[in-house]
Scaffold this motif. Structure first.
Motif, PDB file in Angstrom:
ATOM      1  N   ALA A 155       0.862  -1.183   0.000  1.00  0.00           N
ATOM      2  CA  ALA A 155       0.000   0.000   0.000  1.00  0.00           C
ATOM      3  C   ALA A 155       0.892   1.224   0.000  1.00  0.00           C
ATOM      4  O   ALA A 155       2.065   1.148   0.379  1.00  0.00           O
ATOM      5  CB  ALA A 155      -0.929   0.020   1.224  1.00  0.00           C
ATOM      6  N   GLY A 184      -8.078   4.734   2.727  1.00  0.00           N
ATOM      7  CA  GLY A 184      -8.896   3.862   1.902  1.00  0.00           C
ATOM      8  C   GLY A 184      -8.106   2.833   1.116  1.00  0.00           C
ATOM      9  O   GLY A 184      -6.905   2.628   1.321  1.00  0.00           O
ATOM     10  N   LYS A 185      -8.765   2.175   0.211  1.00  0.00           N
ATOM     11  CA  LYS A 185      -8.205   1.050  -0.539  1.00  0.00           C
ATOM     12  C   LYS A 185      -6.910   1.428  -1.252  1.00  0.00           C
ATOM     13  O   LYS A 185      -6.859   2.401  -2.002  1.00  0.00           O
ATOM     14  CB  LYS A 185      -9.225   0.559  -1.568  1.00  0.00           C
ATOM     15  N   GLY A 186      -5.870   0.630  -0.992  1.00  0.00           N
ATOM     16  CA  GLY A 186      -4.572   0.852  -1.602  1.00  0.00           C
ATOM     17  C   GLY A 186      -3.756   1.931  -0.950  1.00  0.00           C
ATOM     18  O   GLY A 186      -2.574   2.098  -1.261  1.00  0.00           O
ATOM     19  N   ASP A 194      -3.875   2.473   2.622  1.00  0.00           N
ATOM     20  CA  ASP A 194      -3.923   2.228   4.068  1.00  0.00           C
ATOM     21  C   ASP A 194      -2.759   1.314   4.435  1.00  0.00           C
ATOM     22  O   ASP A 194      -2.863   0.083   4.391  1.00  0.00           O
ATOM     23  CB  ASP A 194      -5.259   1.582   4.441  1.00  0.00           C
ATOM     24  N   LEU A 198      -7.310  -8.196   3.950  1.00  0.00           N
ATOM     25  CA  LEU A 198      -7.460  -6.770   4.232  1.00  0.00           C
ATOM     26  C   LEU A 198      -8.877  -6.457   4.708  1.00  0.00           C
ATOM     27  O   LEU A 198      -9.847  -6.976   4.165  1.00  0.00           O
ATOM     28  CB  LEU A 198      -7.154  -5.945   2.977  1.00  0.00           C
ATOM     29  N   GLU A 241      -9.904  -3.104   5.028  1.00  0.00           N
ATOM     30  CA  GLU A 241     -10.235  -1.870   4.315  1.00  0.00           C
ATOM     31  C   GLU A 241     -11.196  -0.985   5.106  1.00  0.00           C
ATOM     32  O   GLU A 241     -12.341  -0.744   4.688  1.00  0.00           O
ATOM     33  CB  GLU A 241     -10.799  -2.182   2.926  1.00  0.00           C
TER      34      GLU A 241
END
Length: 418
Positions: free
Chosen positions: A245, A320-322, A324, A338, A340
């Motif tokens: 991430a 958020g997604k990607g 964190d 994950l 998320e």
């Protein structure tokens, strides 16, 4: 099993504290090795265990903390701590079977030992980046004044001089003339004197300058061509060369032209993230690291200018997604998918705490204010005047600058000279 991490920090900046809070909320058991007095981490409820970090015996401190906390990963939060882990790995590797577990833990935390000297050298890191096809400024390693004169024959001014082992802009100088570059070089390579060490001990309450002073550590200086443009950076967490991430930002406001960011704007930053992925893959890195960039004013071309092989102010943000890194590390350590969690903000402007509050201007009103609101004692501690901003420290720094100008050092003999 609850994942376990050990944070290391030789400074009193907020990066380690914010990571500790984020990890604790994510369900990670956090221990830390840190200076015994005045560290903000001591004001937070996020820590499970704390261990003293001796400036005179740092490797022993790390070894004792590792043995007592049994972490899955060790996360350094400043450059001195990174070097200590490199040194501890070398020491443990020389001990054979008795040091095997410590050496293996450090490799699981940072990556293979072959990458250690590269991430510690601004010149070597950019050399590797260039081999990977990444855009970097022209650069050279400086041994002496002769190297500066050779550089001047092929590179137009201004230039940027950088010293290894420094951070927060403290070891960076922008030279507008060749004479200025030569003066900067002589000052940057001047060995630390006893008065400086004493000042760090008494005023800054920092004993970590004693060891390099005693060992007569020499500064390694790199010169780079100056990229006129706007600063940007990214931070990632990775595992054995794979980025898990990351977040990319452009700097809106900073503490001076070479100082740390105070306000940033979150961007997609595809070129920055590609750089991070290629560096991580090439060096097989694990853990957190950050990359600094300059985006050229005329072309919008993104130039990689240096690496921070540790946690940075972006790493605790959960966007958020990607984006964190906290949840990505939790999933990696726990072996779970994950989760998320929702982002802490939808705003693209982030005002760093306490950087903006220690700077100038009315910046705290901009965007999302990254303040740990549920840790009021911590907020009060972080906002207290830092030792190096006291009247005594400022007076010493002014006198030291005056003394530097009145007593110019002799130019060191270049190793290449005959």
């Amino acid at each position: 099993m609850t994942p376990k991490v050990l944070l290391t920090d030789t400074t009193r900046y907020s990066c380690a504290t914010r990571l500790a809070i984020g990890f604790s909320k994510a369900g990670i058991e956090v221990s830390a090795v840190l200076p015994a007095r005045g560290h903000p981490l001591l004001m937070t409820r996020a820590l499970s265990k704390t261990f003293p970090y001796s400036g005179l015996h740092p490797l022993e401190s790390l070894q004792a903390a590792i043995k007592a906390s049994e972490p899955q990963i060790v996360i350094p939060c400043d450059d001195t701590g990174v070097q200590h882990l490199h040194d501890l790995h070398a020491q443990a590797s020389s001990q054979g079977q008795s040091g095997a577990s410590t050496a293996a833990l450090i490799e699981r935390s940072l990556g293979p030992p072959e990458s250690f000297p590269i991430v510690s050298s601004r010149f070597d890191l950019l050399k590797i980046a260039r081999e990977e096809g990444l855009r970097v400024p022209e650069m050279s390693f400086l041994h002496g004044g002769g190297d500066i004169r050779s550089w001047a024959e092929k590179q137009k001014l201004p230039w940027v001089l950088k010293a290894d082992g420094t951070w927060g802009g403290r070891g960076v100088r922008i030279a507008r003339t060749q004479k200025e570059a030569e003066q900067f070089f002589l000052r940057m390579t001047r060995p630390m004197g006893a008065p400086q060490v004493f000042k760090r001990l008494v005023v800054n309450r920092d004993a970590f300058g004693v060891r390099p002073w005693w060992n007569r550590a020499e500064a390694r200086i790199t010169v780079q061509s100056h990229i006129q443009g706007r600063p940007a950076n990214c931070a990632v967490v990775c595992q054995e060369g794979r980025v898990l991430a990351g977040i990319a930002v452009e700097v809106v406001s900073s503490q001076g032209p070479t100082g740390p960011a105070m306000v940033v704007r979150v961007v997609e930053g595809p070129e920055m993230m590609v750089c991070a992925e290629r560096i991580a893959r090439r060096l097989k890195l694990t853990g957190f690291f950050g990359l600094d960039f300059m985006i050229e004013e005329e072309t919008d071309a993104t130039y990689l200018i240096e690496m921070n092989p540790r946690g940075t102010p972006l790493c605790h943000l959960q966007l958020g997604k990607g984006r964190d890194m906290v949840d990505a590390l939790w999933a990696q350590l726990s072996g779970q998918p994950l989760r998320e969690p929702p982002p802490v903000t939808q705003q693209d402007l982030i005002t760093y705490f306490p950087q903006a509050w220690h700077g100038k201007g009315n910046l705290p009103a901009l965007g999302f204010q990254d303040i740990p609101q549920d840790e009021p004692e911590l907020v009060r501690e972080i906002l207290r005047p830092w030792p190096d901003r006291s009247i005594l420290a400022l007076a010493y720094n002014k006198l030291w600058e005056l003394w530097l100008y009145l007593t110019p050092p002799k130019e060191p003999i270049s190793p290449n000279s005959t």
